[in-house]
Motif scaffolding. Structure first.
Motif, PDB file in Angstrom:
ATOM      1  N   ASN A 149       0.821  -1.215   0.000  1.00  0.00           N
ATOM      2  CA  ASN A 149       0.000   0.000   0.000  1.00  0.00           C
ATOM      3  C   ASN A 149       0.857   1.268   0.000  1.00  0.00           C
ATOM      4  O   ASN A 149       0.373   2.337   0.375  1.00  0.00           O
ATOM      5  N   GLN A 150       2.111   1.117  -0.457  1.00  0.00           N
ATOM      6  CA  GLN A 150       3.004   2.266  -0.622  1.00  0.00           C
ATOM      7  C   GLN A 150       3.234   3.027   0.692  1.00  0.00           C
ATOM      8  O   GLN A 150       3.365   4.250   0.695  1.00  0.00           O
ATOM      9  N   ARG A 151       3.320   2.297   1.759  1.00  0.00           N
ATOM     10  CA  ARG A 151       3.597   2.914   3.072  1.00  0.00           C
ATOM     11  C   ARG A 151       4.946   2.387   3.574  1.00  0.00           C
ATOM     12  O   ARG A 151       5.066   1.750   4.611  1.00  0.00           O
ATOM     13  N   ALA A 152       5.975   2.663   2.749  1.00  0.00           N
ATOM     14  CA  ALA A 152       7.314   2.123   3.014  1.00  0.00           C
ATOM     15  C   ALA A 152       7.915   2.652   4.319  1.00  0.00           C
ATOM     16  O   ALA A 152       8.612   1.916   5.033  1.00  0.00           O
ATOM     17  N   GLU A 153       7.678   3.903   4.635  1.00  0.00           N
ATOM     18  CA  GLU A 153       8.248   4.465   5.868  1.00  0.00           C
ATOM     19  C   GLU A 153       7.727   3.730   7.102  1.00  0.00           C
ATOM     20  O   GLU A 153       8.497   3.416   8.024  1.00  0.00           O
ATOM     21  N   GLU A 154       6.438   3.452   7.108  1.00  0.00           N
ATOM     22  CA  GLU A 154       5.873   2.701   8.231  1.00  0.00           C
ATOM     23  C   GLU A 154       6.418   1.285   8.253  1.00  0.00           C
ATOM     24  O   GLU A 154       6.714   0.726   9.333  1.00  0.00           O
ATOM     25  N   ALA A 155       6.578   0.701   7.072  1.00  0.00           N
ATOM     26  CA  ALA A 155       7.136  -0.652   6.988  1.00  0.00           C
ATOM     27  C   ALA A 155       8.570  -0.672   7.532  1.00  0.00           C
ATOM     28  O   ALA A 155       8.957  -1.587   8.282  1.00  0.00           O
ATOM     29  N   MET A 156       9.385   0.306   7.171  1.00  0.00           N
ATOM     30  CA  MET A 156      10.764   0.371   7.655  1.00  0.00           C
ATOM     31  C   MET A 156      10.807   0.541   9.180  1.00  0.00           C
ATOM     32  O   MET A 156      11.671  -0.038   9.854  1.00  0.00           O
ATOM     33  N   GLN A 178      16.053   0.524   2.107  1.00  0.00           N
ATOM     34  CA  GLN A 178      17.016   1.599   2.328  1.00  0.00           C
ATOM     35  C   GLN A 178      17.818   1.883   1.061  1.00  0.00           C
ATOM     36  O   GLN A 178      18.169   3.048   0.784  1.00  0.00           O
ATOM     37  N   LEU A 179      18.139   0.849   0.278  1.00  0.00           N
ATOM     38  CA  LEU A 179      18.863   1.067  -0.968  1.00  0.00           C
ATOM     39  C   LEU A 179      18.039   1.920  -1.930  1.00  0.00           C
ATOM     40  O   LEU A 179      18.575   2.779  -2.641  1.00  0.00           O
ATOM     41  N   GLU A 180      16.750   1.666  -1.959  1.00  0.00           N
ATOM     42  CA  GLU A 180      15.886   2.443  -2.848  1.00  0.00           C
ATOM     43  C   GLU A 180      15.806   3.904  -2.450  1.00  0.00           C
ATOM     44  O   GLU A 180      15.560   4.770  -3.301  1.00  0.00           O
ATOM     45  N   ARG A 181      15.998   4.175  -1.140  1.00  0.00           N
ATOM     46  CA  ARG A 181      15.863   5.538  -0.637  1.00  0.00           C
ATOM     47  C   ARG A 181      17.198   6.138  -0.194  1.00  0.00           C
ATOM     48  O   ARG A 181      17.230   7.167   0.486  1.00  0.00           O
ATOM     49  N   GLY A 182      18.282   5.476  -0.517  1.00  0.00           N
ATOM     50  CA  GLY A 182      19.600   6.000  -0.166  1.00  0.00           C
ATOM     51  C   GLY A 182      19.905   5.900   1.322  1.00  0.00           C
ATOM     52  O   GLY A 182      20.664   6.729   1.854  1.00  0.00           O
ATOM     53  N   GLY A 183      19.365   4.876   1.954  1.00  0.00           N
ATOM     54  CA  GLY A 183      19.615   4.719   3.389  1.00  0.00           C
ATOM     55  C   GLY A 183      20.870   3.911   3.689  1.00  0.00           C
ATOM     56  O   GLY A 183      21.636   3.515   2.785  1.00  0.00           O
ATOM     57  N   ALA A 184      21.114   3.654   4.968  1.00  0.00           N
ATOM     58  CA  ALA A 184      22.314   2.928   5.417  1.00  0.00           C
ATOM     59  C   ALA A 184      22.071   1.427   5.328  1.00  0.00           C
ATOM     60  O   ALA A 184      21.976   0.719   6.339  1.00  0.00           O
ATOM     61  N   ALA A 185      21.995   0.915   4.122  1.00  0.00           N
ATOM     62  CA  ALA A 185      21.713  -0.506   3.912  1.00  0.00           C
ATOM     63  C   ALA A 185      22.874  -1.384   4.371  1.00  0.00           C
ATOM     64  O   ALA A 185      22.671  -2.446   4.969  1.00  0.00           O
ATOM     65  N   VAL A 186      24.130  -0.939   4.081  1.00  0.00           N
ATOM     66  CA  VAL A 186      25.302  -1.742   4.450  1.00  0.00           C
ATOM     67  C   VAL A 186      25.385  -1.906   5.965  1.00  0.00           C
ATOM     68  O   VAL A 186      25.643  -3.005   6.475  1.00  0.00           O
ATOM     69  N   GLU A 187      25.181  -0.840   6.713  1.00  0.00           N
ATOM     70  CA  GLU A 187      25.242  -0.916   8.175  1.00  0.00           C
ATOM     71  C   GLU A 187      24.160  -1.852   8.712  1.00  0.00           C
ATOM     72  O   GLU A 187      24.410  -2.618   9.661  1.00  0.00           O
ATOM     73  N   THR A 188      22.991  -1.811   8.114  1.00  0.00           N
ATOM     74  CA  THR A 188      21.920  -2.703   8.562  1.00  0.00           C
ATOM     75  C   THR A 188      22.310  -4.161   8.360  1.00  0.00           C
ATOM     76  O   THR A 188      22.109  -5.002   9.252  1.00  0.00           O
TER      77      THR A 188
END
Length: 353
Positions: A218-225, A249-259
């Motif tokens: 439902n396009q609520r990625a922030e809540e999902a994260m 996070q990769l799609e939004r430029g987040g810290a994917a590697v650290e996760t």
């Protein structure tokens, strides 16, 4: 002279009384001062006086050192009153001195320990600080407190277990209710009910995963994260949640590697996890680290052509052309590449040749 006169008077009185009892006259009587004597008579009188004085001295000696007569027993009983005893004359002490056997008996009696009745404790006796026994620490309360804590621990554990069971049952009930709403097409109600389920029982993994899937759809990625981060915080071993969060996070430029690196110790022999971490490192231009993770993944699954291709890309970017050519050759040899990927690998081999 007064003592002698007294003795004489006593003797005179004694003998005079004795003669009177026998019907005679006293032997010695005072001579009247009116009698006069001549010279011869005076000489005789002097001789008689000397004899009388000698006799009086003998009688006085016997009187002094002879045992006095026993005192008559009084007819009425005397009332004894506490008084200070009179001092005993030295002569009486000498006469009443105990015999050697009596002295030995007295010594033995004195050597015996005093009887309890006779031993009177000293009043206001103060024990010196050095002789006082050391005071023991007041530890009697500690075992009691420890026992009380031991008794309270099982009760607290039972109470906590009962609360956990209650919240778990409540979470399970809400999870089933959310699934029922989802099957009936009420998506928003399902999302709300599933949020309540993970609120009551945060470790309900199935409810959380279903909720995250509905939020992403439902396009609520922030809540999902946010729900993914909370779940990984509760249990870092949830490597699949870490991979999903890293993808978002990769799609939004987040810290994917650290996760991914935080959950890497729990990945173990998960080849897909290591390959995904290698792709995240490659995306961040960290090619040497990416090559290491690709190699670790290929040791677990050596027939994956896509991972061989990814390894060739990172090796070529790190100027390791010979190793990169071998990696692309292995990728083509697997036969598992799509036509598009196969064309890409052939072009890379031509460049390296």
């Amino acid at each position: 002279m007064s003592l002698i006169n007294k003795m004489l008077q006593d003797l005179d009185a004694r003998h005079g009384g004795e003669a009177a009892r026998q019907g005679g006259s006293p032997v010695v009587r005072p001579v009247a001062s009116s009698e006069r004597f001549g010279r011869p008579g005076l000489a005789m009188a002097a001789g008689v006086g000397v004899v009388v004085l000698a006799l009086g001295g003998v009688l006085a000696w016997r009187y002094l050192f002879s045992k006095p007569p026993a005192a008559p027993v009084p007819q009425q009983p005397a009332v004894l009153a506490p008084a200070t005893p009179a001092p005993v004359p030295q002569a009486a002490v000498a006469q009443q001195a105990p015999q050697p056997a009596a002295v030995e008996a007295l010594k033995q009696e004195a050597a015996k320990p005093p009887r309890k009745a006779d031993a009177q404790p000293a009043r206001h006796a103060v024990t010196p600080a050095a002789e006082q026994p050391p005071r023991k620490p007041a530890t009697s309360e500690r075992p009691a407190r420890k026992a009380a804590a031991t008794e309270q621990a099982p009760a607290a554990a039972k109470t906590q277990a009962a609360e956990d069971v209650g919240t778990q049952q409540r979470g399970e009930t809400l999870y089933r209710r959310g699934l029922a709403a989802l099957q009936e097409g009420r998506v928003q109600e399902a999302i709300t009910t599933l949020e309540q389920a993970v609120l009551y029982y945060p470790r309900h993994d199935a409810a959380r995963q279903t909720l995250i899937g509905l939020l992403i759809e439902n396009q609520r990625a922030e809540e999902a994260m946010r729900h993914l981060q909370f779940g990984i915080g509760l249990d870092p071993r949830q490597v699949n949640m870490a991979m999903l969060l890293a993808r978002l996070q990769l799609e939004r430029g987040g810290a994917a590697v650290e996760t991914l690196q935080k959950s890497l110790p729990y990945a173990g022999s998960n080849a897909e996890y290591r390959a995904f971490l290698a792709g995240a490192l490659q995306h961040s231009q960290r090619h040497r680290e990416a090559a290491e993770q690709y190699q670790a993944a290929l040791r677990l699954q050596p027939q994956n052509g896509v991972w061989w291709m990814g390894l060739g890309i990172s090796l070529a970017a790190d100027k390791r052309n010979a190793e990169a050519r071998d990696a692309f050759v292995h990728a083509r040899a697997t036969g598992m590449l799509t036509p598009e990927l196969q064309t890409f690998v052939e072009r890379k081999l031509q460049q390296l040749n």
